[in-house]
Write a protein that holds these residues in place. Structure first.
Motif, PDB file in Angstrom:
ATOM      1  N   SER A   1      32.784  44.475  36.252  1.00 20.14           N
ATOM      2  CA  SER A   1      31.698  44.277  37.004  1.00 20.14           C
ATOM      3  C   SER A   1      31.572  45.483  37.978  1.00 20.14           C
ATOM      4  O   SER A   1      32.504  46.151  38.263  1.00 20.14           O
ATOM      5  N   THR A   2      30.466  45.945  38.412  1.00 21.27           N
ATOM      6  CA  THR A   2      30.098  46.939  39.206  1.00 21.27           C
ATOM      7  C   THR A   2      30.733  46.831  40.517  1.00 21.27           C
ATOM      8  O   THR A   2      31.309  48.053  40.861  1.00 21.27           O
ATOM      9  N   THR A   3      30.770  45.721  40.896  1.00 20.91           N
ATOM     10  CA  THR A   3      31.734  45.667  42.331  1.00 20.91           C
ATOM     11  C   THR A   3      33.341  45.952  42.270  1.00 20.91           C
ATOM     12  O   THR A   3      33.904  46.446  43.133  1.00 20.91           O
ATOM     13  N   ASP A   4      33.561  45.835  40.664  1.00 21.85           N
ATOM     14  CA  ASP A   4      35.116  46.181  40.508  1.00 21.85           C
ATOM     15  C   ASP A   4      35.081  47.655  39.889  1.00 21.85           C
ATOM     16  O   ASP A   4      36.319  47.951  39.323  1.00 21.85           O
ATOM     17  N   GLY A   5      34.181  48.485  40.102  1.00 20.65           N
ATOM     18  CA  GLY A   5      34.074  49.865  39.757  1.00 20.65           C
ATOM     19  C   GLY A   5      33.324  50.207  38.336  1.00 20.65           C
ATOM     20  O   GLY A   5      33.165  51.295  38.065  1.00 20.65           O
ATOM     21  N   GLY A   6      32.870  48.935  37.789  1.00 15.28           N
ATOM     22  CA  GLY A   6      32.170  49.286  36.231  1.00 15.28           C
ATOM     23  C   GLY A   6      33.177  50.006  35.434  1.00 15.28           C
ATOM     24  O   GLY A   6      32.512  50.610  34.600  1.00 15.28           O
ATOM     25  N   THR A   7      34.365  49.935  35.459  1.00 14.62           N
ATOM     26  CA  THR A   7      35.335  50.882  34.836  1.00 14.62           C
ATOM     27  C   THR A   7      35.264  50.139  33.198  1.00 14.62           C
ATOM     28  O   THR A   7      35.007  49.238  33.030  1.00 14.62           O
ATOM     29  N   ILE A   8      35.144  51.066  32.351  1.00 19.04           N
ATOM     30  CA  ILE A   8      35.008  50.565  30.735  1.00 19.04           C
ATOM     31  C   ILE A   8      36.359  51.184  30.084  1.00 19.04           C
ATOM     32  O   ILE A   8      36.710  52.419  30.274  1.00 19.04           O
ATOM     33  N   ASP A   9      36.774  50.303  29.032  1.00 18.70           N
ATOM     34  CA  ASP A   9      37.847  50.796  28.482  1.00 18.70           C
ATOM     35  C   ASP A   9      37.606  50.465  26.858  1.00 18.70           C
ATOM     36  O   ASP A   9      36.930  49.268  26.675  1.00 18.70           O
ATOM     37  N   TYR A  10      38.330  51.020  25.996  1.00 22.99           N
ATOM     38  CA  TYR A  10      37.896  51.136  24.661  1.00 22.99           C
ATOM     39  C   TYR A  10      39.146  51.120  23.853  1.00 22.99           C
ATOM     40  O   TYR A  10      40.264  51.475  24.191  1.00 22.99           O
ATOM     41  N   ALA A  11      39.287  50.061  22.775  1.00 22.03           N
ATOM     42  CA  ALA A  11      40.217  50.144  21.882  1.00 22.03           C
ATOM     43  C   ALA A  11      40.176  51.374  21.068  1.00 22.03           C
ATOM     44  O   ALA A  11      39.337  51.854  20.783  1.00 22.03           O
ATOM     45  N   ALA A  12      41.490  51.800  20.781  1.00 22.39           N
ATOM     46  CA  ALA A  12      41.457  53.099  19.820  1.00 22.39           C
ATOM     47  C   ALA A  12      40.638  53.362  18.634  1.00 22.39           C
ATOM     48  O   ALA A  12      40.060  54.251  18.575  1.00 22.39           O
ATOM     49  N   PRO A  13      40.555  52.319  17.782  1.00 25.57           N
ATOM     50  CA  PRO A  13      39.877  52.432  16.561  1.00 25.57           C
ATOM     51  C   PRO A  13      38.280  52.582  16.799  1.00 25.57           C
ATOM     52  O   PRO A  13      37.597  53.206  15.969  1.00 25.57           O
TER      53      PRO A  13
ATOM     54  N   SER B   1      23.339  33.871  30.586  1.00 25.17           N
ATOM     55  CA  SER B   1      22.791  33.029  31.376  1.00 25.17           C
ATOM     56  C   SER B   1      23.925  31.815  31.792  1.00 25.17           C
ATOM     57  O   SER B   1      25.008  31.831  31.202  1.00 25.17           O
ATOM     58  N   GLY B   2      23.640  31.274  33.080  1.00 26.57           N
ATOM     59  CA  GLY B   2      24.550  30.163  33.515  1.00 26.57           C
ATOM     60  C   GLY B   2      25.755  30.665  34.472  1.00 26.57           C
ATOM     61  O   GLY B   2      26.506  29.700  34.752  1.00 26.57           O
ATOM     62  N   PHE B   3      25.582  31.970  34.778  1.00 24.63           N
ATOM     63  CA  PHE B   3      26.660  32.344  35.616  1.00 24.63           C
ATOM     64  C   PHE B   3      26.182  33.567  36.286  1.00 24.63           C
ATOM     65  O   PHE B   3      25.119  34.188  35.571  1.00 24.63           O
ATOM     66  N   THR B   4      27.007  34.269  37.297  1.00 24.15           N
ATOM     67  CA  THR B   4      26.478  35.509  38.061  1.00 24.15           C
ATOM     68  C   THR B   4      27.003  36.558  37.191  1.00 24.15           C
ATOM     69  O   THR B   4      28.001  37.127  37.320  1.00 24.15           O
ATOM     70  N   PHE B   5      26.367  37.037  36.158  1.00 23.13           N
ATOM     71  CA  PHE B   5      26.567  38.205  35.110  1.00 23.13           C
ATOM     72  C   PHE B   5      26.935  39.358  35.859  1.00 23.13           C
ATOM     73  O   PHE B   5      27.826  39.935  35.367  1.00 23.13           O
ATOM     74  N   SER B   6      26.570  39.692  37.267  1.00 17.31           N
ATOM     75  CA  SER B   6      26.990  40.920  37.944  1.00 17.31           C
ATOM     76  C   SER B   6      28.329  40.864  38.450  1.00 17.31           C
ATOM     77  O   SER B   6      28.747  42.134  38.220  1.00 17.31           O
ATOM     78  N   ASN B   7      28.668  39.884  38.379  1.00 21.66           N
ATOM     79  CA  ASN B   7      30.454  39.800  38.773  1.00 21.66           C
ATOM     80  C   ASN B   7      31.103  39.563  37.816  1.00 21.66           C
ATOM     81  O   ASN B   7      32.395  39.357  37.994  1.00 21.66           O
ATOM     82  N   ALA B   8      30.610  39.640  36.600  1.00 25.14           N
ATOM     83  CA  ALA B   8      31.620  39.339  35.563  1.00 25.14           C
ATOM     84  C   ALA B   8      32.028  40.561  34.854  1.00 25.14           C
ATOM     85  O   ALA B   8      31.440  41.286  34.762  1.00 25.14           O
ATOM     86  N   TRP B   9      33.378  40.565  34.097  1.00 24.77           N
ATOM     87  CA  TRP B   9      33.901  41.491  33.499  1.00 24.77           C
ATOM     88  C   TRP B   9      33.389  41.069  31.880  1.00 24.77           C
ATOM     89  O   TRP B   9      33.664  39.805  31.806  1.00 24.77           O
ATOM     90  N   MET B  10      33.145  41.740  31.229  1.00 23.57           N
ATOM     91  CA  MET B  10      32.417  41.380  29.853  1.00 23.57           C
ATOM     92  C   MET B  10      33.219  42.083  28.826  1.00 23.57           C
ATOM     93  O   MET B  10      33.521  43.471  29.038  1.00 23.57           O
TER      94      MET B  10
END
Lengths: 111, 119
Positions: free
Chosen positions: B53-65, B25-34
């Motif tokens: 963010s969805t507008t930036d493609g919604g790409t998901i990256d993970y650390a190796a572990p 809360s307190g910011f535009t969540f849909s625009n945020a990278w989390m």
């Protein structure tokens, strides 16, 4: 993977005196967009981390001006001009140019 | 005021699953990278993954572990970030922090939720 190395591991300081923490990256942190995504975080005992500095030298809102960041390429420094009791904690550098990687941390304590 | 509130942590057996959530809360969540960042007891900080963010493609990256075992997702209609943890191991024991990125890294952090993996 980018490795972030901090020194020293422990930093005993006298109240009112300056302190300096170094952070070295295993490769240049210059992003293709021209920015250097190097941040500094403070974690006080029992608290969540708090960002102090982003993009090498920009202070986050509410961060006292006794904190400053500098550096370029692979070598970066966080300086506290005059240490106060509330500055006790662990400090981490972090690179955000190639995903995110944190340094191992530097524990700041009062002598 | 930006707020990130994690929930869902607890005790899970090795090989088990757990889903933790983070309400923003307190910011535009849909625009945020989390991102999710964890901290094992007495240890340093470890980034485990990010969702753009969805507008930036919604790409998901993970650390190796955690790649292949953990899944990050978001529900912008609920301002909520999720971390699905499967096939957990003892070394996954940690406080898990939800973070909102800005300026090239985590600008805001939640209070964290503890996940303990033990039989």
């Amino acid at each position: 993977d980018v490795v972030m190395t901090q020194s020293p591991l422990s930093l005993p300081v006298t109240l009112g005196q300056p302190a300096s923490i170094s952070c070295t990256s295993s490769q240049s942190l210059v992003h293709s967009d021209g920015n250097i995504y190097l941040s500094w975080f403070q974690q006080r005992p029992g608290q969540s981390p708090r960002r102090l500095i982003y993009k090498v030298s920009n202070r986050d809102s509410g961060v006292p001006d006794r904190f400053s960041g500098s550096g370029s390429g692979t070598d970066f420094t966080l300086k506290i001009s005059r240490v106060e009791a509330e500055d006790v904690g662990v400090y981490y550098c972090m690179q955000g140019t190639y995903w995110l990687t944190f340094g191992g941390g530097t524990k700041v304590e009062i002598k | 005021e930006v707020q990130l509130v994690e929930s869902g942590g607890g005790l899970v057996e090795p090989g088990g699953s757990l889903r933790i959530s983070c309400v923003a809360s307190g910011f535009t969540f849909s625009n945020a990278w989390m991102s999710w960042v964890r901290q094992s007891p007495g240890k340093g900080l470890e980034w485990i993954g990010r969702i753009k963010s969805t507008t930036d493609g919604g790409t998901i990256d993970y650390a190796a572990p955690v790649k292949g075992r953990f899944t990050i997702s978001r529900d912008d209609s609920k301002n909520t970030l999720y971390l699905q943890m499967n096939s957990v191991k003892a070394e996954d024991t940690a406080v898990y922090y939800c973070t909102a990125e800005w300026g090239g890294g985590p600008a805001h952090w939640g209070q964290g939720t503890l996940v303990a993996v033990s039989s």
